[in-house]
Design a protein around this motif. Structure first.
Motif, PDB file in Angstrom:
ATOM      1  N   VAL A   1       1.038  -1.119  -0.150  1.00 16.63           N
ATOM      2  CA  VAL A   1      -0.002  -0.102  -0.051  1.00 16.63           C
ATOM      3  C   VAL A   1       0.922   1.200  -0.033  1.00 16.63           C
ATOM      4  CG1 VAL A   1      -1.788   1.289   1.041  1.00 16.63           C
ATOM      5  CG2 VAL A   1      -1.755  -1.234   1.047  1.00 16.63           C
ATOM      6  N   THR A   2       0.906   2.184  -0.945  1.00 19.52           N
ATOM      7  CA  THR A   2       1.644   3.195  -1.101  1.00 19.52           C
ATOM      8  C   THR A   2       0.984   4.628  -1.237  1.00 19.52           C
ATOM      9  OG1 THR A   2       1.646   3.336  -3.524  1.00 19.52           O
ATOM     10  CG2 THR A   2       3.270   1.796  -2.405  1.00 19.52           C
ATOM     11  N   ARG A   3       1.661   5.549  -0.566  1.00 20.90           N
ATOM     12  CA  ARG A   3       1.213   7.013  -0.761  1.00 20.90           C
ATOM     13  C   ARG A   3       2.552   7.724  -0.754  1.00 20.90           C
ATOM     14  NH1 ARG A   3      -2.657   4.084  -0.253  1.00 20.90           N
ATOM     15  NH2 ARG A   3      -4.209   4.595   1.372  1.00 20.90           N
ATOM     16  N   THR A   4       2.459   8.753  -1.623  1.00 19.30           N
ATOM     17  CA  THR A   4       3.627   9.526  -1.951  1.00 19.30           C
ATOM     18  C   THR A   4       3.270  10.975  -1.488  1.00 19.30           C
ATOM     19  OG1 THR A   4       4.102   8.047  -3.792  1.00 19.30           O
ATOM     20  CG2 THR A   4       5.109  10.281  -3.983  1.00 19.30           C
ATOM     21  N   ILE A   5       4.194  11.528  -0.939  1.00 17.99           N
ATOM     22  CA  ILE A   5       4.337  13.038  -0.578  1.00 17.99           C
ATOM     23  C   ILE A   5       5.499  13.576  -1.493  1.00 17.99           C
ATOM     24  CG2 ILE A   5       4.782  14.550   1.372  1.00 17.99           C
ATOM     25  CD1 ILE A   5       4.046  12.393   3.335  1.00 17.99           C
ATOM     26  N   ARG A   6       4.850  14.860  -1.908  1.00 15.25           N
ATOM     27  CA  ARG A   6       5.784  15.551  -3.077  1.00 15.25           C
ATOM     28  C   ARG A   6       6.285  16.649  -2.141  1.00 15.25           C
ATOM     29  NH1 ARG A   6       3.848  16.224  -9.021  1.00 15.25           N
ATOM     30  NH2 ARG A   6       1.851  17.082  -7.684  1.00 15.25           N
ATOM     31  N   LEU A   7       7.612  16.812  -1.852  1.00 13.02           N
ATOM     32  CA  LEU A   7       7.912  17.783  -0.722  1.00 13.02           C
ATOM     33  C   LEU A   7       8.577  18.834  -1.766  1.00 13.02           C
ATOM     34  CD1 LEU A   7       8.508  18.979   1.852  1.00 13.02           C
ATOM     35  CD2 LEU A   7      10.572  17.650   2.059  1.00 13.02           C
ATOM     36  N   LYS A   8       8.250  19.958  -1.537  1.00  9.85           N
ATOM     37  CA  LYS A   8       8.841  21.057  -1.991  1.00  9.85           C
ATOM     38  C   LYS A   8       9.562  22.153  -1.325  1.00  9.85           C
ATOM     39  CE  LYS A   8       5.832  21.320  -5.986  1.00  9.85           C
ATOM     40  NZ  LYS A   8       4.983  21.986  -7.153  1.00  9.85           N
ATOM     41  N   THR A   9      10.569  22.679  -1.335  1.00 10.11           N
ATOM     42  CA  THR A   9      11.160  23.593  -0.427  1.00 10.11           C
ATOM     43  C   THR A   9      11.115  25.161  -0.726  1.00 10.11           C
ATOM     44  OG1 THR A   9      13.395  23.402  -1.371  1.00 10.11           O
ATOM     45  CG2 THR A   9      12.897  21.931   0.460  1.00 10.11           C
ATOM     46  N   ARG A  10      10.998  25.966   0.140  1.00  7.14           N
ATOM     47  CA  ARG A  10      11.400  27.492  -0.097  1.00  7.14           C
ATOM     48  C   ARG A  10      12.107  28.164   0.864  1.00  7.14           C
ATOM     49  NH1 ARG A  10       5.054  28.504   2.571  1.00  7.14           N
ATOM     50  NH2 ARG A  10       5.564  28.017   4.663  1.00  7.14           N
ATOM     51  N   ASP A  11      12.648  29.354   0.278  1.00  6.16           N
ATOM     52  CA  ASP A  11      13.714  29.977   1.149  1.00  6.16           C
ATOM     53  C   ASP A  11      13.173  30.489   2.584  1.00  6.16           C
ATOM     54  OD1 ASP A  11      15.788  29.540  -0.581  1.00  6.16           O
ATOM     55  OD2 ASP A  11      15.385  31.235  -1.693  1.00  6.16           O
ATOM     56  N   HIS A  12      13.914  30.833   3.540  1.00 11.29           N
ATOM     57  CA  HIS A  12      13.188  31.411   4.717  1.00 11.29           C
ATOM     58  C   HIS A  12      13.268  32.702   4.571  1.00 11.29           C
ATOM     59  CE1 HIS A  12      12.552  32.051   8.902  1.00 11.29           C
ATOM     60  NE2 HIS A  12      13.744  32.736   8.931  1.00 11.29           N
ATOM     61  N   ILE A  13      12.126  33.379   4.777  1.00  6.31           N
ATOM     62  CA  ILE A  13      11.920  34.718   4.555  1.00  6.31           C
ATOM     63  C   ILE A  13      11.556  35.344   5.980  1.00  6.31           C
ATOM     64  CG2 ILE A  13      10.494  36.482   3.553  1.00  6.31           C
ATOM     65  CD1 ILE A  13      10.302  34.961   1.115  1.00  6.31           C
ATOM     66  N   GLU A  14      12.494  35.891   6.430  1.00  9.06           N
ATOM     67  CA  GLU A  14      12.222  36.586   7.770  1.00  9.06           C
ATOM     68  C   GLU A  14      11.081  37.566   7.866  1.00  9.06           C
ATOM     69  OE1 GLU A  14      14.783  38.435  11.849  1.00  9.06           O
ATOM     70  OE2 GLU A  14      15.754  37.822   9.864  1.00  9.06           O
ATOM     71  N   ARG A  15      10.344  37.401   8.754  1.00 13.69           N
ATOM     72  CA  ARG A  15       9.157  38.436   8.858  1.00 13.69           C
ATOM     73  C   ARG A  15       9.525  39.783   9.153  1.00 13.69           C
ATOM     74  NH1 ARG A  15       3.701  37.888  12.631  1.00 13.69           N
ATOM     75  NH2 ARG A  15       2.324  39.445  11.609  1.00 13.69           N
ATOM     76  N   PHE A  16       9.160  40.804   8.066  1.00 11.41           N
ATOM     77  CA  PHE A  16       9.663  41.966   8.230  1.00 11.41           C
ATOM     78  C   PHE A  16       8.694  42.847   9.298  1.00 11.41           C
ATOM     79  CE2 PHE A  16      10.055  46.544   7.149  1.00 11.41           C
ATOM     80  CZ  PHE A  16      11.337  46.939   7.416  1.00 11.41           C
ATOM     81  N   ILE A  17       9.264  43.548  10.382  1.00  3.91           N
ATOM     82  CA  ILE A  17       8.344  44.226  11.222  1.00  3.91           C
ATOM     83  C   ILE A  17       8.449  45.749  10.950  1.00  3.91           C
ATOM     84  CG2 ILE A  17       8.314  44.885  13.683  1.00  3.91           C
ATOM     85  CD1 ILE A  17       9.472  42.138  14.498  1.00  3.91           C
TER      86      ILE A  17
END
Length: 549
Positions: free
Chosen positions: A213-229
């Motif tokens: 029984v299989t399931r596939t998770i397609r993981l994508k990454t994104r750059d860390h964007i620090e929240r601007f105050i």
């Protein structure tokens, strides 16, 4: 009316049946249609979607209420046919329908029906889509995006009907790399290379055959964007501006809000806790705000306009306020009359300089000797090298008339003085009574010893009675010290002298100088002021003994 009465009776019957027998079926509501995609040859299990997650449907509840469950496959013509067990390939497993394995021709829409003699409930339709194996990891993906640098835990989705077998899961990345075995797979720190397809493979056995029984998770990454105050650029906490009375003035309050304009931010001016009008009719008013975008930043500007600077505007804080959901900041501007504070500033600067000079002078006068000795030891200064002198000091004792006083002064000159200066600080002394043999102290020999010394130490007590030799030594040493400047004098006043008129004029001059040291009851310790000043007046000499002191 007859039909309404029948429906009412049926509702009442179902309610009573649910309350008295614990029948759960009366509480169930059909879900929306579900869709399942799977590759041919795998095992798949379809759940009977009668109830929501808060009221699960289990076989024991059905049996208690004497309900039966039947599965149907819908036909293209709009009908449906009963799904029968096929020699173990298709099974009824409590409330689910299992395929061991599933084939392409099993593609279709399925539903279940729960019924007894008087009650029948049908589930929502589940669409099963079976694909042929074409070398792909999977045909259905569960997408997820995670930020680089964070921790992420992958859980195999939609395995609710396999709870007892979740520990048999193997994780494979991009169809080839086995990365983990277990219910979940944790990436401690997501990197750019962490992106990919993660297939979780649950292996089940039936009749000696293993099925996946299989399931596939397609993981994508994104750059860390620090929240601007949002930040207030100008004014700061305390800004001062020099102005002239009667002049016009504009002051801009500027804030940076981030990548885009934040509609929930407010930027405005306050004076005496009151804001300003924007109609332009008042002597002081606030212009409508401007928004400027530069690159990825949005700036908001609020301008305060003075038509004419009045006295009432001086020395009072004008506050620019920035209020956002993330922050609350204030900047303050104070107007000062130009030239009025120049004299005060100069006076304050001169006064501060004078105070600093006085403090430095007092500290230097109080700790001059300690600082000089510390500096000598720090740089290992030695003034006794390469000057061809044999002794650091020639000690001249002026004896008193009184025998008791004479004995006390001689004990100081012959024992205590050399003990401290020679043994503790490494100086070499020439003491007439100790180092010159009796009967050999001629005038020329005494002058020779003085010439070999760097310092002349004169020990003086009250009403001394000098013999010829000591008087000659005194006058010779004073002549070299004051006239020829070949030797530096140190005058030790062992007992306070009340009358100095009987002393030679040259000795009186030394008494009035800074090269006199007075012995007191507190002078005995090695670290007392008396011994520090003696060392300060003596030539600088670096020894281990000096370091230990």
């Amino acid at each position: 009316m007859v039909m309404d009465a029948k429906y009412l009776a049926l509702i009442i019957f179902c309610y009573i049946l649910g309350r008295t027998q614990g029948c759960l079926i009366g509480k169930c509501f059909s879900k929306s249609s579900a869709r399942v995609s799977v590759t041919e040859g795998q095992h798949v299990r379809l759940a009977c979607n009668l109830c929501n997650a808060s009221t699960p449907l289990d076989m024991s509840s059905l049996q208690a209420c004497r309900f039966n469950i039947t599965w149907y496959k819908h036909t293209p013509e709009g009908g449906h046919r009963n799904i029968l067990r096929e020699a173990g390939r298709i099974t009824y497993e409590e409330t689910s329908l299992g395929f061991w394995p599933v084939f392409v021709n099993d593609t279709g829409s399925y539903s279940c029906s729960v019924f007894n003699r008087t009650y029948n409930v049908s589930s929502a339709v589940t669409a099963l889509n079976v694909h042929k194996y074409e070398g792909l990891c999977d045909v259905q993906f569960f997408d997820h995006v995670e930020t680089i640098g964070k921790e992420y835990t992958l859980s195999c989705p939609n395995l609710e009907v396999y709870n007892s077998n979740e520990d048999n899961i193997t994780w494979v990345k991009n169809c080839k790399d086995k990365v983990h075995t277990g219910n979940t797979y944790t990436i401690s720190k997501v990197e750019e290379k962490s992106a990919g397809n993660y297939m979780c493979v649950l292996t089940l056995g039936k009749d000696g055959v293993e099925y996946n029984v299989t399931r596939t998770i397609r993981l994508k990454t994104r750059d860390h964007i620090e929240r601007f105050i949002p930040k207030l650029i100008y004014p700061g906490r305390r800004e001062q501006i020099d102005v002239k009375l009667g002049d016009a003035k504009k002051i801009e309050c500027k804030a940076v809000l981030g990548q885009k304009n934040n509609e929930f931010c407010m930027l405005y001016w306050l004076f005496n806790e009151r804001d300003f009008d924007t109609n332009g009719e008042d002597p002081v008013y606030e212009r409508h705000k401007r928004v400027v975008t530069k690159g990825s930043r949005t700036y908001q500007i609020s301008t305060l306009v003075f038509k004419k600077i009045e006295k009432e505007h001086l020395n009072e804080p004008f506050i620019c306020k920035l209020i956002c959901p993330e922050t609350d900041l204030n900047g303050t501007v104070t107007l000062r009359e130009k030239g009025k504070y120049d004299f005060c500033l100069i006076f304050l600067l001169l006064f501060s300089t004078l105070v600093v000079i006085i403090i430095v002078a007092v500290v230097y006068a109080r700790f001059k000797i300690d600082l000089a000795l510390c500096f000598r030891d720090l740089i290992s200064k030695d003034e006794t090298l390469q000057d061809s002198k044999e002794y650091d000091a020639y000690v001249l004792l002026l004896k008193s008339k009184e025998t008791v006083i004479c004995a006390e002064v001689e004990a100081f000159a012959l024992k205590l003085l050399p003990t401290i200066l020679e043994q503790k600080f490494g100086y070499r002394l020439c003491i007439f009574e100790r180092d010159v043999l009796p009967g050999s102290a001629s005038v020329d020999e005494m002058l020779c010893y003085i010439n070999k010394s760097r310092t002349l130490i004169i020990i003086l007590c009250a009403e001394y009675m000098a013999n010829d030799s000591s008087m000659y030594g005194l006058m010779t040493g004073l002549h070299q010290a004051l006239v020829e400047r070949l030797i530096k004098p140190i005058l030790i006043e062992y007992i306070p002298i009340r009358d100095t008129t009987f002393l030679p004029l040259s000795l009186q001059l030394i008494l009035k100088s800074d090269r006199t040291v007075k012995w007191t009851n507190e002078s005995l310790p090695q670290n007392s002021y008396f011994w520090k000043k003696i060392r300060y007046l003596m030539p600088a000499k670096y020894t281990n003994a000096a370091e230990s002191s």
